[in-house]
Write a protein that holds these residues in place. Structure first.
Motif, PDB file in Angstrom:
ATOM      1  N   GLU A 161      18.491  25.763   1.663  1.00 14.68           N
ATOM      2  CA  GLU A 161      18.841  24.344   1.854  1.00 14.68           C
ATOM      3  C   GLU A 161      18.577  23.627   0.534  1.00 14.68           C
ATOM      4  O   GLU A 161      17.581  23.896  -0.131  1.00 14.68           O
ATOM      5  N   GLY A 162      19.495  22.743   0.167  1.00 24.19           N
ATOM      6  CA  GLY A 162      19.226  21.913  -1.009  1.00 24.19           C
ATOM      7  C   GLY A 162      19.362  22.646  -2.317  1.00 24.19           C
ATOM      8  O   GLY A 162      18.513  22.504  -3.202  1.00 24.19           O
ATOM      9  N   ALA A 163      20.405  23.438  -2.471  1.00 20.32           N
ATOM     10  CA  ALA A 163      20.707  24.044  -3.773  1.00 20.32           C
ATOM     11  C   ALA A 163      21.213  22.953  -4.710  1.00 20.32           C
ATOM     12  O   ALA A 163      21.395  21.799  -4.308  1.00 20.32           O
ATOM     13  N   LEU A 164      21.428  23.304  -5.952  1.00 21.78           N
ATOM     14  CA  LEU A 164      22.032  22.347  -6.886  1.00 21.78           C
ATOM     15  C   LEU A 164      23.318  21.825  -6.253  1.00 21.78           C
ATOM     16  O   LEU A 164      24.095  22.605  -5.700  1.00 21.78           O
ATOM     17  N   PRO A 165      23.553  20.524  -6.334  1.00 19.50           N
ATOM     18  CA  PRO A 165      24.766  19.972  -5.718  1.00 19.50           C
ATOM     19  C   PRO A 165      26.023  20.681  -6.231  1.00 19.50           C
ATOM     20  O   PRO A 165      26.131  20.982  -7.422  1.00 19.50           O
ATOM     21  N   ALA A 166      26.945  20.943  -5.317  1.00 21.36           N
ATOM     22  CA  ALA A 166      28.208  21.570  -5.714  1.00 21.36           C
ATOM     23  C   ALA A 166      29.058  20.557  -6.475  1.00 21.36           C
ATOM     24  O   ALA A 166      29.837  20.912  -7.355  1.00 21.36           O
ATOM     25  N   LEU A 167      28.906  19.314  -6.120  1.00 24.34           N
ATOM     26  CA  LEU A 167      29.661  18.224  -6.770  1.00 24.34           C
ATOM     27  C   LEU A 167      28.683  17.215  -7.347  1.00 24.34           C
ATOM     28  O   LEU A 167      27.865  16.661  -6.618  1.00 24.34           O
ATOM     29  N   TRP A 168      28.785  16.969  -8.639  1.00 23.41           N
ATOM     30  CA  TRP A 168      27.951  15.942  -9.275  1.00 23.41           C
ATOM     31  C   TRP A 168      28.698  14.616  -9.193  1.00 23.41           C
ATOM     32  O   TRP A 168      29.187  14.099 -10.186  1.00 23.41           O
ATOM     33  N   PHE A 203      14.303  22.596  -9.261  1.00 20.43           N
ATOM     34  CA  PHE A 203      15.055  21.673 -10.129  1.00 20.43           C
ATOM     35  C   PHE A 203      14.748  20.236  -9.690  1.00 20.43           C
ATOM     36  O   PHE A 203      14.226  20.009  -8.598  1.00 20.43           O
ATOM     37  N   PRO A 204      15.025  19.247 -10.541  1.00 18.66           N
ATOM     38  CA  PRO A 204      14.540  17.882 -10.269  1.00 18.66           C
ATOM     39  C   PRO A 204      15.054  17.305  -8.941  1.00 18.66           C
ATOM     40  O   PRO A 204      16.258  17.323  -8.679  1.00 18.66           O
ATOM     41  N   ARG A 205      14.109  16.805  -8.165  1.00 16.28           N
ATOM     42  CA  ARG A 205      14.457  16.246  -6.844  1.00 16.28           C
ATOM     43  C   ARG A 205      15.494  15.135  -6.947  1.00 16.28           C
ATOM     44  O   ARG A 205      16.293  14.937  -6.026  1.00 16.28           O
ATOM     45  N   ILE A 206      15.492  14.412  -8.038  1.00 16.72           N
ATOM     46  CA  ILE A 206      16.432  13.291  -8.153  1.00 16.72           C
ATOM     47  C   ILE A 206      17.868  13.799  -8.328  1.00 16.72           C
ATOM     48  O   ILE A 206      18.809  13.138  -7.914  1.00 16.72           O
ATOM     49  N   TRP A 207      18.031  14.993  -8.897  1.00 20.64           N
ATOM     50  CA  TRP A 207      19.366  15.579  -9.003  1.00 20.64           C
ATOM     51  C   TRP A 207      19.886  15.940  -7.612  1.00 20.64           C
ATOM     52  O   TRP A 207      21.046  15.733  -7.293  1.00 20.64           O
ATOM     53  N   ARG A 208      18.991  16.511  -6.819  1.00 18.23           N
ATOM     54  CA  ARG A 208      19.341  16.880  -5.439  1.00 18.23           C
ATOM     55  C   ARG A 208      19.681  15.629  -4.629  1.00 18.23           C
ATOM     56  O   ARG A 208      20.659  15.601  -3.899  1.00 18.23           O
ATOM     57  N   ARG A 209      18.839  14.614  -4.774  1.00 18.01           N
ATOM     58  CA  ARG A 209      18.996  13.412  -3.975  1.00 18.01           C
ATOM     59  C   ARG A 209      20.267  12.656  -4.326  1.00 18.01           C
ATOM     60  O   ARG A 209      20.996  12.195  -3.444  1.00 18.01           O
TER      61      ARG A 209
END
Lengths: 279, 279
Positions: A161-168, A203-209
């Motif tokens: 759950e919560g891999a690097l976003p597929a879409l930035w 990886f940084p939580r803010i990137w995930r969020r």
């Protein structure tokens, strides 16, 4: 020049090569950054934290096992040599307090403290933080391709759950949580140094969020070791379940709380960090 | 000897008197333990942590506001004078790293590190750690009687959940969580020093969990300040909702995670500690 030794070096695990320190004198060691654990700029912070702890672990006056570690990243390390100082500031009957500093070119790049202690059998419980119900490692697909940065390739990561976003695309996902099976790649028996590095592997939580790659940098990392040496030995080269989530993002800094359980469901580490972010 | 000054001292809030430090030289201050914040033996650890931070706050070279603080209790303080050293180890453009040490009779009794920083407006969110739905302060009965130890009388505590066990019968309650409205008594406008002390105000999670008063001692405390000075000012003398819980109790050490929200529901602090326990 000695063939056996050269062969040992060549076959050493990259993590062992990376955390190797050379004694320089009382409380002082020399280390070096490792290209195998390179980050966007300079080294992976988890590796630097492990190197800082390693100076404590190697210290001839050390009493007991690591219980807490806090390191503060005062400045980005540049690739090359550094000096670690680990000083026992206070030694009690069963606990010992350490002050740690890493310097490059006489400048402080990391400050830290640690506690080591003799553990003893007591009433124990981790029922308030059970391992989440998740698919087993064999049931989760490994992350594909090479990492954006080199150190990521030193870890097997099976995202649940919560891999690097597929879409930035800047969407606020409302949740910063990641769950992932983790281990050193190639396999290496777990110890306190590798457990320290694994504490910073998210990886940084803010990137995930936010699905936005804003500039970030961890400023302070605290690791609470619940695991004993015996537990690390039984964990061996198995996977750890890592879970990480932020509580607050506020005016340039966010926190991260994380846990690491072994496959048997034992909570080995709880760890916290504060991270600088821009925008 | 000067009447006006004496009158100011007499009317000072006990917390202000307790954290007062006298400059001794570069990076050095003298402080003293305060009977008003006395613990079973020696002073309340939260007050000692606040005194350590106060040296940073008073430092003429300080840049910005506190963002992180870690203090390690290396030995119990004895009642009387102590020396605090707060040294800026690295000053960057917007962040500054501090190394802190408290000594008594030339012996280290506390080690620590802190980060101060210039905050800036950014995207912010605390939606992943909302204040729990609880009765308002006016709807909760205050704790009755005087505290077992003196410092407890310096705080208003309105327990919503998880007060000190009514029966010390050794029952495993299965849950270590406490929720309590907190503020200085008498009222005092919130600042970073008092917020630090409030971060350590929770009685030991193992007492709550096991209804047994085993010997304990906090060994390491980390405070992440999400609040800015402006938020502290609007919070003023209002209550804070404190929530604390342990994740793991293992072979002599347990952790504690806690949050402090103001009455408006703003998350001001997340804080973590590791605590020694016997039995």
């Amino acid at each position: 020049m000695e063939p056996a030794s050269a062969s040992t070096d060549a076959s050493a695990h990259p993590f062992d090569s990376a955390i190797a320190l050379t004694p320089l004198g009382l409380n002082l060691w020399q280390g070096h950054t490792s290209p195998a654990y390179g980050n966007m700029v300079g080294p992976f912070g988890g590796l630097t934290a492990a190197q800082a702890l390693q100076a404590v672990l190697l210290h001839p006056q050390r009493l007991g096992e690591p219980v807490t570690l806090t390191v503060n990243f005062a400045a980005g390390l540049t690739d090359g040599d550094f000096v670690v100082e680990a000083r026992p500031a206070r030694t009690n009957r069963a606990t010992q307090h350490w002050v740690i500093e890493v310097r490059q070119q006489e400048q402080v790049v990391l400050t830290g403290t640690a506690l080591t202690a003799l553990r003893r059998d007591t009433w124990s419980s981790q029922s308030e933080s059970p391992m989440p119900q998740v698919p087993r490692p064999g049931e989760v697909a490994p992350a594909q391709g090479r990492g954006l940065v080199e150190w990521v390739n030193r870890y097997d990561m099976l995202f649940i759950e919560g891999a690097l976003p597929a879409l930035w695309n800047g969407t606020d996902h409302g949740l910063s949580r990641t769950r992932v099976w983790l281990r050193d790649r190639p396999g290496r028996p777990l110890d306190f140094a590798s457990l320290t590095a694994l504490s910073d592997v998210f990886f940084p939580r803010i990137w995930r969020r936010r699905a936005t790659r804003v500039p970030i940098g961890t400023v302070s990392l605290t690791v609470y070791f619940h695991a004993t040496t015996a537990q690390l030995q039984t964990t061996g080269t198995g996977y750890l379940l890592g879970q990480a989530q932020a509580e607050a993002f506020h005016q340039g800094f966010f926190d991260q709380n994380a846990q690491l359980w072994n496959e048997a469901g034992e909570l080995l580490v709880t760890t916290h960090q504060m991270v600088y972010y821009k925008e």
